[in-house]
Enzyme design. Structure first.
Site, PDB file in Angstrom:
ATOM      1  N   GLN A 122       0.861  -1.075  -0.007  1.00  0.00           N
ATOM      2  CA  GLN A 122       0.159  -0.105   0.062  1.00  0.00           C
ATOM      3  C   GLN A 122       0.861   1.237   0.044  1.00  0.00           C
ATOM      4  O   GLN A 122       0.296   2.581   0.090  1.00  0.00           O
ATOM      5  CB  GLN A 122      -1.051  -0.109   1.351  1.00  0.00           C
ATOM      6  N   HIS A 163      -0.930   0.087   5.628  1.00  0.00           N
ATOM      7  CA  HIS A 163      -1.607   0.962   6.399  1.00  0.00           C
ATOM      8  C   HIS A 163      -0.842   2.347   6.716  1.00  0.00           C
ATOM      9  O   HIS A 163      -0.144   2.453   7.887  1.00  0.00           O
ATOM     10  CB  HIS A 163      -1.998   0.367   7.782  1.00  0.00           C
ATOM     11  N   GLU A 182     -15.449   3.666   9.216  1.00  0.00           N
ATOM     12  CA  GLU A 182     -15.912   4.671  10.013  1.00  0.00           C
ATOM     13  C   GLU A 182     -15.696   6.145   9.406  1.00  0.00           C
ATOM     14  O   GLU A 182     -14.951   6.430   8.869  1.00  0.00           O
ATOM     15  CB  GLU A 182     -15.287   4.774  11.522  1.00  0.00           C
ATOM     16  N   TYR A 196     -10.404   7.224  19.538  1.00  0.00           N
ATOM     17  CA  TYR A 196     -11.327   6.991  18.556  1.00  0.00           C
ATOM     18  C   TYR A 196     -11.309   5.274  18.759  1.00  0.00           C
ATOM     19  O   TYR A 196     -12.223   4.759  17.950  1.00  0.00           O
ATOM     20  CB  TYR A 196     -11.189   7.473  17.341  1.00  0.00           C
TER      21      TYR A 196
END
Length: 377
Positions: A92, A156, A248, A258
């Site tokens: 990624q 990520h 989300e 969070y």
């Protein structure tokens, strides 16, 4: 907070007033505001990731392998712009987010986030440089932020860049997948929203809580790949990848937690439970979540005039299933979802409102495209 599963398809996008980049019409799509036409503005982009429009109407596009291109007003692609930092283009990782300095017209500074190769691994970094008048090279390139610690992972990285109304820069950084528990450790940069000054220094009004790294704005995030300021309030809104389910929408505020990976509305890819459940005291609930996942990416609020009924809607690109979703909002609430372009057959990586008021999309493909969405005529 709202939860939505798979919802019926409908069309989208942003309004326009001034001449736009030329393009040939591809296909029409239905929407609650009438038919939409999707045009191809440019093609031949290799996994494009981030998009930013210059004041003269040209567009800068990052390509994940490590190239930055200009899309000219006639739709032609420039040669790769020189001066880009070295990137780790695996998994990624690569050249990712882009933002123009709020004073770009005067200083010509641009900001790039990228996966930086380092001894022992890699990490999300942010560099700024000055684009020359010809649009062919970056000069005075300086790395202003490095996510720490360095991790050996190809997953990520985040990473979107958004300036707030004070001139500070939000940077979204992932928890690197193998280190997800570190999203709860405020002393590092894994799984956080970062807020820095344009030179990389720490703003005086950051949380600066005991045990928190100075750059950290909020904690408990997984992998935020969509971010935009609300046009009325200036509040940051983010679109965050869950695992299997649990994508989300959040409005990250200073010093708050969070939840990831302690609370989530998703499960692990194996189907195993993650964390302790869906709620815990001291941890924030999302405004909205998706289950099953749509893999949300770039995001933009609509401020144009072509569809007044869509004012302040948040548009979010989806990598899973290939669609654009419109979230209607009221204050700091999501009041509904409309799924658009569900037959587009492409991964939507970024969403930006152009200077002409239309919506522009990047498709994440080897032969990636810059698309324009406008009202059908």
């Amino acid at each position: 907070m709202l939860r939505f599963g798979l919802v019926g398809a409908l069309g989208i996008i942003l309004a326009i007033a001034s001449p736009a980049l030329p393009a040939a019409a591809q296909k029409r799509f239905p929407s609650s505001a009438g038919e939409l036409t999707v045009d191809t503005v440019a093609s031949g982009l290799e996994h494009p990731w981030g998009l930013a429009f210059l004041p003269d109407g040209r567009a800068l596009v990052t390509e994940r392998p490590g190239r930055l291109r200009l899309v000219e007003t006639d739709g032609k692609l420039s040669r790769p712009i020189s001066g880009i930092p070295s990137v780790m283009a695996r998994g990624q990782g690569g050249l990712l987010g882009i933002a123009l300095d709020p004073e770009f017209a005067q200083n010509r500074l641009i900001y790039l986030s990228f996966s930086e190769p380092r001894a022992g691994g890699n990490g999300t970094s942010v560099a700024r440089g000055r684009l020359n008048e010809q649009g062919t090279a970056l000069g005075d390139v300086t790395v202003i932020f490095r996510q720490m610690p360095t991790i050996a992972s190809n997953m990520h990285f985040g990473s979107r860049l958004v300036f707030d109304r004070t001139g500070a820069l939000f940077v979204t950084v992932g928890e690197r997948y193998t280190q997800r528990d570190q999203a709860q450790n405020p002393a590092n940069h894994l799984g956080k929203i970062i807020r820095i000054r344009p030179d990389g220094s720490v703003p005086a009004d950051n949380p600066r809580k005991p045990g928190w790294a100075g750059e950290v704005w909020s904690i408990g995030h997984r992998n935020v790949q969509g971010a935009a300021l609300h046009p009325d309030t200036g509040q940051l809104w983010t679109a965050e990848h869950g695992a299997r389910g649990g994508d989300e929408i959040n409005t990250p505020k200073a010093g708050l937690n969070y939840g990831w990976p302690v609370i989530t509305y998703g499960v692990d890819y194996s189907g195993a439970k993650i964390g302790e459940g869906t709620a815990k005291p001291g941890m924030e609930q999302p405004l909205f979540y998706w289950d099953p996942s749509i893999a949300p990416s770039g995001a933009a609020f609509y401020t144009g005039t072509a569809w007044p009924q869509w004012k302040n809607s948040l548009f979010v690109g989806a990598l899973a299933g290939g669609l654009l979703t419109r979230l209607s909002t009221e204050g700091e609430k999501v009041t509904g979802e409309e799924r658009l372009l569900t037959d587009i057959d492409a991964r939507i990586r970024d969403v930006v409102q152009g200077p002409d008021g239309f919506l522009y999309l990047l498709t994440d493909e080897e032969d990636g495209k810059l698309l324009r969405v406008r009202p059908a005529r």
